[in-house]
Write a protein that holds these residues in place. Structure first.
Motif, PDB file in Angstrom:
ATOM      1  N   ALA A 126       0.835  -1.205   0.000  1.00 43.31           N
ATOM      2  CA  ALA A 126       0.000   0.000   0.000  1.00 43.31           C
ATOM      3  C   ALA A 126       0.869   1.255   0.000  1.00 43.31           C
ATOM      4  O   ALA A 126       0.586   2.224  -0.716  1.00 43.31           O
ATOM      5  CB  ALA A 126      -0.936  -0.006   1.205  1.00 43.31           C
ATOM      6  N   LEU A 127       1.938   1.246   0.771  1.00 42.63           N
ATOM      7  CA  LEU A 127       2.861   2.377   0.817  1.00 42.63           C
ATOM      8  C   LEU A 127       3.513   2.593  -0.547  1.00 42.63           C
ATOM      9  O   LEU A 127       3.548   3.711  -1.059  1.00 42.63           O
ATOM     10  CB  LEU A 127       3.935   2.151   1.888  1.00 42.63           C
ATOM     11  CG  LEU A 127       5.027   3.218   1.955  1.00 42.63           C
ATOM     12  CD1 LEU A 127       4.531   4.421   2.735  1.00 42.63           C
ATOM     13  CD2 LEU A 127       6.279   2.657   2.579  1.00 42.63           C
ATOM     14  N   LEU A 128       4.001   1.522  -1.140  1.00 43.06           N
ATOM     15  CA  LEU A 128       4.706   1.634  -2.421  1.00 43.06           C
ATOM     16  C   LEU A 128       3.790   2.060  -3.559  1.00 43.06           C
ATOM     17  O   LEU A 128       4.209   2.802  -4.449  1.00 43.06           O
ATOM     18  CB  LEU A 128       5.377   0.307  -2.770  1.00 43.06           C
ATOM     19  CG  LEU A 128       6.527  -0.109  -1.854  1.00 43.06           C
ATOM     20  CD1 LEU A 128       7.020  -1.502  -2.227  1.00 43.06           C
ATOM     21  CD2 LEU A 128       7.660   0.902  -1.901  1.00 43.06           C
ATOM     22  N   LYS A 129       2.543   1.614  -3.559  1.00 40.00           N
ATOM     23  CA  LYS A 129       1.603   1.996  -4.619  1.00 40.00           C
ATOM     24  C   LYS A 129       1.389   3.506  -4.660  1.00 40.00           C
ATOM     25  O   LYS A 129       1.064   4.061  -5.700  1.00 40.00           O
ATOM     26  CB  LYS A 129       0.270   1.278  -4.443  1.00 40.00           C
ATOM     27  CG  LYS A 129       0.351  -0.197  -4.778  1.00 40.00           C
ATOM     28  CD  LYS A 129      -0.958  -0.900  -4.498  1.00 40.00           C
ATOM     29  CE  LYS A 129      -0.842  -2.388  -4.761  1.00 40.00           C
ATOM     30  NZ  LYS A 129      -2.093  -3.091  -4.428  1.00 40.00           N
ATOM     31  N   GLY A 130       1.608   4.173  -3.549  1.00 36.44           N
ATOM     32  CA  GLY A 130       1.507   5.625  -3.495  1.00 36.44           C
ATOM     33  C   GLY A 130       2.665   6.336  -4.159  1.00 36.44           C
ATOM     34  O   GLY A 130       2.690   7.567  -4.239  1.00 36.44           O
ATOM     35  N   HIS A 131       3.645   5.570  -4.651  1.00 35.79           N
ATOM     36  CA  HIS A 131       4.803   6.121  -5.343  1.00 35.79           C
ATOM     37  C   HIS A 131       4.774   5.823  -6.848  1.00 35.79           C
ATOM     38  O   HIS A 131       5.722   6.149  -7.563  1.00 35.79           O
ATOM     39  CB  HIS A 131       6.093   5.536  -4.759  1.00 35.79           C
ATOM     40  CG  HIS A 131       6.370   5.967  -3.360  1.00 35.79           C
ATOM     41  ND1 HIS A 131       5.723   5.429  -2.270  1.00 35.79           N
ATOM     42  CD2 HIS A 131       7.230   6.890  -2.858  1.00 35.79           C
ATOM     43  CE1 HIS A 131       6.183   6.001  -1.162  1.00 35.79           C
ATOM     44  NE2 HIS A 131       7.090   6.898  -1.501  1.00 35.79           N
ATOM     45  N   THR A 175      -1.830  17.263 -10.965  1.00 33.35           N
ATOM     46  CA  THR A 175      -2.258  16.175 -10.086  1.00 33.35           C
ATOM     47  C   THR A 175      -2.298  14.884 -10.884  1.00 33.35           C
ATOM     48  O   THR A 175      -2.939  14.816 -11.935  1.00 33.35           O
ATOM     49  CB  THR A 175      -3.635  16.467  -9.474  1.00 33.35           C
ATOM     50  OG1 THR A 175      -3.546  17.697  -8.742  1.00 33.35           O
ATOM     51  CG2 THR A 175      -4.057  15.359  -8.525  1.00 33.35           C
ATOM     52  N   LEU A 176      -1.576  13.893 -10.383  1.00 31.28           N
ATOM     53  CA  LEU A 176      -1.543  12.574 -10.993  1.00 31.28           C
ATOM     54  C   LEU A 176      -2.266  11.619 -10.057  1.00 31.28           C
ATOM     55  O   LEU A 176      -2.412  11.889  -8.869  1.00 31.28           O
ATOM     56  CB  LEU A 176      -0.095  12.115 -11.190  1.00 31.28           C
ATOM     57  CG  LEU A 176       0.834  13.075 -11.941  1.00 31.28           C
ATOM     58  CD1 LEU A 176       2.247  12.506 -11.990  1.00 31.28           C
ATOM     59  CD2 LEU A 176       0.314  13.341 -13.337  1.00 31.28           C
ATOM     60  N   THR A 177      -2.695  10.485 -10.590  1.00 33.51           N
ATOM     61  CA  THR A 177      -3.362   9.484  -9.774  1.00 33.51           C
ATOM     62  C   THR A 177      -2.469   8.259  -9.658  1.00 33.51           C
ATOM     63  O   THR A 177      -2.002   7.731 -10.672  1.00 33.51           O
ATOM     64  CB  THR A 177      -4.719   9.091 -10.390  1.00 33.51           C
ATOM     65  OG1 THR A 177      -5.503  10.279 -10.525  1.00 33.51           O
ATOM     66  CG2 THR A 177      -5.454   8.101  -9.504  1.00 33.51           C
ATOM     67  N   THR A 178      -2.223   7.837  -8.432  1.00 29.32           N
ATOM     68  CA  THR A 178      -1.382   6.666  -8.201  1.00 29.32           C
ATOM     69  C   THR A 178      -2.140   5.409  -8.611  1.00 29.32           C
ATOM     70  O   THR A 178      -3.359   5.434  -8.804  1.00 29.32           O
ATOM     71  CB  THR A 178      -0.962   6.563  -6.724  1.00 29.32           C
ATOM     72  OG1 THR A 178      -2.133   6.379  -5.921  1.00 29.32           O
ATOM     73  CG2 THR A 178      -0.211   7.813  -6.270  1.00 29.32           C
ATOM     74  N   ILE A 179      -1.437   4.291  -8.715  1.00 35.05           N
ATOM     75  CA  ILE A 179      -2.080   3.060  -9.156  1.00 35.05           C
ATOM     76  C   ILE A 179      -3.111   2.539  -8.157  1.00 35.05           C
ATOM     77  O   ILE A 179      -3.910   1.678  -8.494  1.00 35.05           O
ATOM     78  CB  ILE A 179      -1.051   1.960  -9.503  1.00 35.05           C
ATOM     79  CG1 ILE A 179      -0.168   1.617  -8.308  1.00 35.05           C
ATOM     80  CG2 ILE A 179      -0.233   2.373 -10.718  1.00 35.05           C
ATOM     81  CD1 ILE A 179       0.736   0.412  -8.528  1.00 35.05           C
TER      82      ILE A 179
END
Length: 193
Positions: free
Chosen positions: A114-119, A142-146
Motif C-alpha cells: 500500500a505504501l509503495l503503490k503511493g509512489h 495532479t496525478l493518480t497513483t495506481i
C-alpha cells in the motif's frame, strides 16, 4: 500580460529543476541512462532494455526500494505493459524513517505494498513531461497513483519538483529520467507515507 508572465515563469522552472539533476549526477554514478539534456516530448532517450522494476533494482541508490517492491509482491505488476512512472525513494529517503520502520514494513507485505503503490502512477512522466504538465496546470499537476490516490506536483520553495500525497507527505525529486521499457523511474528524497 498575466498569461505572458505565467508562461515565462513556468518556462524558467525548467532551469530550476536542473540543479537537482546535476547534483544527482554528481552523487549517483550508477544510473543506467540520463541524457545530458531533457528529452523531447516526441522521443525517449536510448532504447531501454529493462522494465521499471528492473531499472530500480539495477541502481545501487535504490536497493531498499527494489527489495521493498519484491517483498510487497509488486514486481509482477510493474513488469506489465504500463506505462508506469515510479517516484522511487533513494537510500537516504529510507534512512530518514524511524529506526525499525523498514524491517517492520517488510514483515507486513500488504502494508508495504500500500505504501509503495503511493509512489507509482500510470503514464510516463520524465522531466519533460512533468514540465509540460506543470505548464498546462499553471504551476501544479495532479496525478493518480495506481491505488487511486492523488499525487500533486509543484515547484518547491527550493525551486525543485515537489510531490505531495493526499496525506500531506512531501518529497522532492532528486533524479530524473531513468527510462525503462514500460515507463520511467524518477528518484525522490523522502518516502511518501
Amino acid at each position: 500580460m498575466r498569461k505572458f508572465l505565467f508562461i515565462a515563469a513556468v518556462a524558467t522552472s525548467a532551469v530550476y529543476f536542473a540543479p537537482a539533476k546535476a547534483n544527482a549526477q554528481a552523487t549517483d554514478t550508477t544510473k543506467t541512462s540520463t541524457p545530458a539534456t531533457a528529452p523531447s516530448l516526441a522521443t525517449t532517450p536510448a532504447t531501454p532494455t529493462k522494465d521499471v522494476a528492473e531499472t530500480v533494482a539495477s541502481n545501487t541508490d535504490y536497493t531498499t526500494a527494489a527489495t521493498a517492491i519484491k517483498t510487497a509482491g509488486l514486481e509482477a505488476s510493474l513488469k506489465a505493459a504500463g506505462p508506469f512512472t515510479i517516484f522511487a525513494p533513494n537510500e537516504a529517503a529510507f534512512s530518514k524513517l524511524p529506526a525499525g520502520t523498514v524491517d517492520s514494513l517488510k514483515k507486513d507485505p500488504a502494508k508495504l505494498g500500500a505504501l509503495l503503490k503511493g509512489h507509482v502512477v500510470t503514464g510516463k512522466y520524465g522531466k519533460a513531461e512533468i514540465i509540460k504538465a506543470l505548464t498546462e496546470g499553471k504551476g501544479k499537476a495532479t496525478l493518480t497513483t495506481i491505488d487511486g490516490q492523488s499525487l500533486t506536483l509543484s515547484v518547491s520553495p527550493n525551486k525543485t519538483l515537489q510531490l505531495t500525497n493526499a496525506a500531506g507527505s512531501m518529497a522532492e525529486v532528486s533524479l530524473y529520467d531513468l527510462w525503462a521499457t514500460n515507463g520511467v523511474v524518477n528518484g525522490i528524497n523522502s518516502v511518501l507515507k
